[in-house]
Design a protein around this motif. Structure first.
Motif, mmCIF file in Angstrom:
data_model
loop_
_atom_site.group_PDB
_atom_site.id
_atom_site.type_symbol
_atom_site.label_atom_id
_atom_site.label_comp_id
_atom_site.label_asym_id
_atom_site.label_seq_id
_atom_site.Cartn_x
_atom_site.Cartn_y
_atom_site.Cartn_z
ATOM 1 N N LEU A 182 0.814 -1.213 0.000
ATOM 2 C CA LEU A 182 0.000 0.000 0.000
ATOM 3 C C LEU A 182 0.851 1.268 0.000
ATOM 4 C CD1 LEU A 182 -2.598 -1.099 2.720
ATOM 5 C CD2 LEU A 182 -2.949 -1.075 0.237
ATOM 6 N N ALA A 183 1.997 1.204 0.659
ATOM 7 C CA ALA A 183 2.799 2.405 0.867
ATOM 8 C C ALA A 183 3.740 2.735 -0.287
ATOM 9 C CB ALA A 183 3.617 2.262 2.152
ATOM 10 N N THR A 184 4.109 1.731 -1.081
ATOM 11 C CA THR A 184 5.137 1.958 -2.100
ATOM 12 C C THR A 184 4.765 3.006 -3.140
ATOM 13 O OG1 THR A 184 6.003 -0.286 -1.808
ATOM 14 C CG2 THR A 184 6.575 0.849 -3.844
ATOM 15 N N PRO A 185 3.585 2.936 -3.772
ATOM 16 C CA PRO A 185 3.266 3.957 -4.784
ATOM 17 C C PRO A 185 3.287 5.394 -4.254
ATOM 18 C CG PRO A 185 1.795 2.080 -5.006
ATOM 19 C CD PRO A 185 2.546 1.891 -3.733
ATOM 20 N N PRO A 186 2.616 5.706 -3.119
ATOM 21 C CA PRO A 186 2.676 7.091 -2.629
ATOM 22 C C PRO A 186 4.073 7.497 -2.166
ATOM 23 C CG PRO A 186 1.508 5.707 -1.055
ATOM 24 C CD PRO A 186 1.674 4.901 -2.303
ATOM 25 N N THR A 187 4.849 6.536 -1.692
ATOM 26 C CA THR A 187 6.219 6.849 -1.274
ATOM 27 C C THR A 187 7.063 7.269 -2.469
ATOM 28 O OG1 THR A 187 6.134 5.313 0.601
ATOM 29 C CG2 THR A 187 8.314 5.934 -0.208
ATOM 30 N N VAL A 188 6.984 6.498 -3.541
ATOM 31 C CA VAL A 188 7.736 6.840 -4.756
ATOM 32 C C VAL A 188 7.248 8.180 -5.311
ATOM 33 C CG1 VAL A 188 8.285 6.147 -7.116
ATOM 34 C CG2 VAL A 188 8.175 4.422 -5.313
ATOM 35 N N GLY A 189 5.940 8.403 -5.277
ATOM 36 C CA GLY A 189 5.401 9.671 -5.738
ATOM 37 C C GLY A 189 5.904 10.835 -4.913
ATOM 38 N N PHE A 190 6.031 10.640 -3.605
ATOM 39 C CA PHE A 190 6.533 11.726 -2.754
ATOM 40 C C PHE A 190 8.004 11.990 -3.007
ATOM 41 C CE2 PHE A 190 8.400 13.210 1.280
ATOM 42 C CZ PHE A 190 7.737 14.424 1.370
ATOM 43 N N ILE A 191 8.774 10.971 -3.341
ATOM 44 C CA ILE A 191 10.197 11.170 -3.626
ATOM 45 C C ILE A 191 10.373 12.124 -4.809
ATOM 46 C CG2 ILE A 191 12.306 10.023 -4.426
ATOM 47 C CD1 ILE A 191 11.470 7.590 -2.778
ATOM 48 N N VAL A 192 9.434 12.098 -5.760
ATOM 49 C CA VAL A 192 9.462 13.054 -6.871
ATOM 50 C C VAL A 192 9.390 14.475 -6.327
ATOM 51 C CG1 VAL A 192 8.256 13.876 -8.928
ATOM 52 C CG2 VAL A 192 8.429 11.422 -8.479
ATOM 53 N N GLN A 193 8.524 14.695 -5.335
ATOM 54 C CA GLN A 193 8.416 16.010 -4.722
ATOM 55 C C GLN A 193 9.703 16.385 -3.984
ATOM 56 O OE1 GLN A 193 5.753 17.868 -5.436
ATOM 57 N NE2 GLN A 193 5.083 16.089 -6.624
ATOM 58 N N VAL A 194 10.358 15.398 -3.391
ATOM 59 C CA VAL A 194 11.619 15.653 -2.701
ATOM 60 C C VAL A 194 12.672 16.162 -3.676
ATOM 61 C CG1 VAL A 194 13.512 14.601 -1.392
ATOM 62 C CG2 VAL A 194 11.149 13.934 -0.919
ATOM 63 N N VAL A 195 12.755 15.518 -4.831
ATOM 64 C CA VAL A 195 13.729 15.935 -5.847
ATOM 65 C C VAL A 195 13.487 17.383 -6.250
ATOM 66 C CG1 VAL A 195 14.574 15.550 -8.194
ATOM 67 C CG2 VAL A 195 14.057 13.589 -6.728
ATOM 68 N N LYS A 196 12.234 17.737 -6.488
ATOM 69 C CA LYS A 196 11.911 19.109 -6.903
ATOM 70 C C LYS A 196 12.113 20.101 -5.762
ATOM 71 C CE LYS A 196 7.869 17.875 -8.647
ATOM 72 N NZ LYS A 196 6.561 17.940 -9.363
ATOM 73 N N ASN A 197 11.836 19.679 -4.541
ATOM 74 C CA ASN A 197 11.991 20.587 -3.404
ATOM 75 C C ASN A 197 13.439 20.870 -3.047
ATOM 76 O OD1 ASN A 197 9.277 21.097 -2.929
ATOM 77 N ND2 ASN A 197 9.035 19.371 -1.535
ATOM 78 N N THR A 198 14.369 20.076 -3.569
ATOM 79 C CA THR A 198 15.782 20.372 -3.325
ATOM 80 C C THR A 198 16.176 21.716 -3.915
ATOM 81 O OG1 THR A 198 16.444 19.159 -5.333
ATOM 82 C CG2 THR A 198 16.469 17.941 -3.241
ATOM 83 N N SER A 199 15.373 22.223 -4.846
ATOM 84 C CA SER A 199 15.679 23.532 -5.442
ATOM 85 C C SER A 199 15.664 24.635 -4.393
ATOM 86 C CB SER A 199 14.670 23.860 -6.548
ATOM 87 O OG SER A 199 13.349 23.944 -6.020
#
Length: 216
Positions: free
Chosen positions: A141-158
């Motif tokens: 259950l957790a894997t898809p939203p976790t991977v999706g949130f990592i995308v936000q992490v990459v962008k938030n590094t800006s």
């Protein structure tokens, strides 16, 4: 003013490399914190659950940029010397831990209560039930939203460019100040972010479809 050249591109690519490194460090640090928060969130002790809930509420209610400022400018005011990389990693990890903790807590609680009861009927301890019955189901259950949130992490590094850390966005700003070619520079920066985020986004969608089919 100089024209955009190979050295500028190399500098931007180095910034992209640091974006990846920072994303990995923040995900690892935030993942450890998130796991602790998730377990605290399902604790039998109300006090521990309340502490975890308070932490998550506070961190999610504060902009990431403010957390980075508190880390980079606030800690030195208290006598702690901290480098930009350490400040960026710590600030992002704190931010990521709150969101991953909530995602993972929700996934653990989404597993039917009957699964806990079945484990207890088998004379398993609470930890054994958690490790061998609940977690394997919650991971799905957790894997898809976790991977999706990592995308936000990459962008938030800006945002760490605001505390003098030279990642992809900051490297683009520096090159643009030298070349005054914003359209070209930021198009390259945008393409590099896309190259990092798109595979993760696709992977997240594939996982969602895969797990949706397997759950039927």
């Amino acid at each position: 003013m100089t024209s955009f050249n190979l050295m500028h591109l190399q500098f931007i690519l180095t910034g992209a490399m640091w974006t990846v490194i920072l994303s990995v460090l923040a995900t690892l640090g935030g993942g450890i914190g998130g796991a602790i928060l998730a377990l605290a969130g399902i604790s039998r002790h109300r006090f521990i659950r309340n502490i975890a809930a308070l932490y998550i509420t506070l961190i999610q209610g504060v902009p990431l940029l403010v957390i980075l400022f508190l880390t980079y400018f606030g800690l030195p005011a208290l006598g702690f010397n901290i480098e930009p990389l350490a400040a960026a990693t710590f600030g992002l990890s704190v931010y990521v831990s709150a969101f991953l903790g909530e995602i993972w807590r929700g996934s653990l609680e989404a597993v039917r209560k009957a699964q806990w009861e079945a484990g207890e009927c088998l004379a398993l301890t609470r930890m054994q039930v958690l490790l061998h019955i609940i977690m394997p189901q919650s991971i799905r259950l957790a894997t898809p939203p976790t991977v999706g949130f990592i995308v936000q992490v990459v962008k938030n590094t800006s945002l760490v460019s605001a505390i003098s850390f030279i990642e992809l966005t900051r490297s683009g700003q520096i090159v643009n100040n030298s070349t005054f070619q914003p359209f070209l520079i930021y198009t390259i920066v945008a393409c590099l972010y896309f190259a990092m985020c798109f595979p993760l986004s696709r992977f997240s969608r594939v996982l969602e479809k895969k797990f949706a089919i397997s759950a039927r």
